[in-house]
Scaffold this active site. Structure first.
Site, PDB file in Angstrom:
ATOM      1  CG  ASP A   7     -41.691  15.458 -13.333  1.00  0.00           C
ATOM      2  OD1 ASP A   7     -40.847  14.418 -13.355  1.00  0.00           O
ATOM      3  OD2 ASP A   7     -42.785  14.881 -13.839  1.00  0.00           O
ATOM      4  CG  ASP A   9     -41.541  11.718 -18.814  1.00  0.00           C
ATOM      5  OD1 ASP A   9     -41.473  12.020 -19.802  1.00  0.00           O
ATOM      6  OD2 ASP A   9     -40.850  11.290 -18.209  1.00  0.00           O
TER       7      ASP A   9
END
Length: 187
Positions: A7, A9
């Site tokens: 992922d 952020d």
């Protein structure tokens, strides 16, 4: 090929909402050594990220090209290469067509991981999804990967379910890499 799906952020870079300004994009502490360890173990690196800011008009879809280029540059400085950057620009409640739709790529659905696997010949059972919220974990589990939840305080809902249980949990990306290294290749 085996992969680490990251992922963006809150996992790879600090979570600054709707940040598309290259000067404000940095790697999380320990990301370089963590990813170098994983690459030495034979993993390839892929970013899989929901970006609903596109569907809500907070930034243009083209901004993701700049973000991808910045992350690739930061990784290159760490002697690393990113093998793929996959973005879901959709949100069903968005205000900008054509992004305001239901889709199969928005995590917790596994579409981004499945697309990357198809395009790059990735063995999902030998791969890991690493993220900071349970939607990341669910997407990885649905795709058939092992999963690590970076428990850094970003998960706010804690809606648990059978597909939302991570294989392991870690406080940061470096610890996650060490856990993956200690886990071995046995699914």
């Amino acid at each position: 090929m085996k992969a680490i799906f990251l992922d963006k952020d809150g996992t790879l870079i600090p979570d600054l909402p709707h940040n598309v300004e290259p000067a404000c994009i940095t790697l999380c502490r320990g990301a370089g050594p963590a990813l170098r360890l994983l690459v030495r173990l034979g993993y390839r690196l892929f970013v899989v990220t929901n970006q609903p800011g596109i569907a809500f008009g907070r930034f243009a879809a083209a901004a993701m090209d700049t973000v991808s280029a910045r992350i690739r540059d930061l990784l290159l400085r760490e002697h690393l290469a990113l093998d793929g950057f996959y973005v879901c620009p959709h949100h069903p409640e968005g205000t900008v067509a054509p992004w305001s739709v239901e889709c199969h790529c928005r995590k917790p659905l596994p579409g981004l991981l499945l697309k990357a696997a198809h395009e790059h010949g990735i063995d999902l059972r030998s791969s890991w999804m690493v993220g900071d919220i349970l939607h990341d974990v669910e997407a990885g589990n649905r795709a058939g990967c092992r999963t690590i939840l970076i428990d850094n305080g970003n998960e706010a809902e804690w809606r648990l379910g059978p597909r939302r249980v991570p294989t392991r949990m870690a406080p940061d990306l470096y610890t996650a890499a060490v856990l993956i290294a200690s886990h071995g290749d046995v699914p």
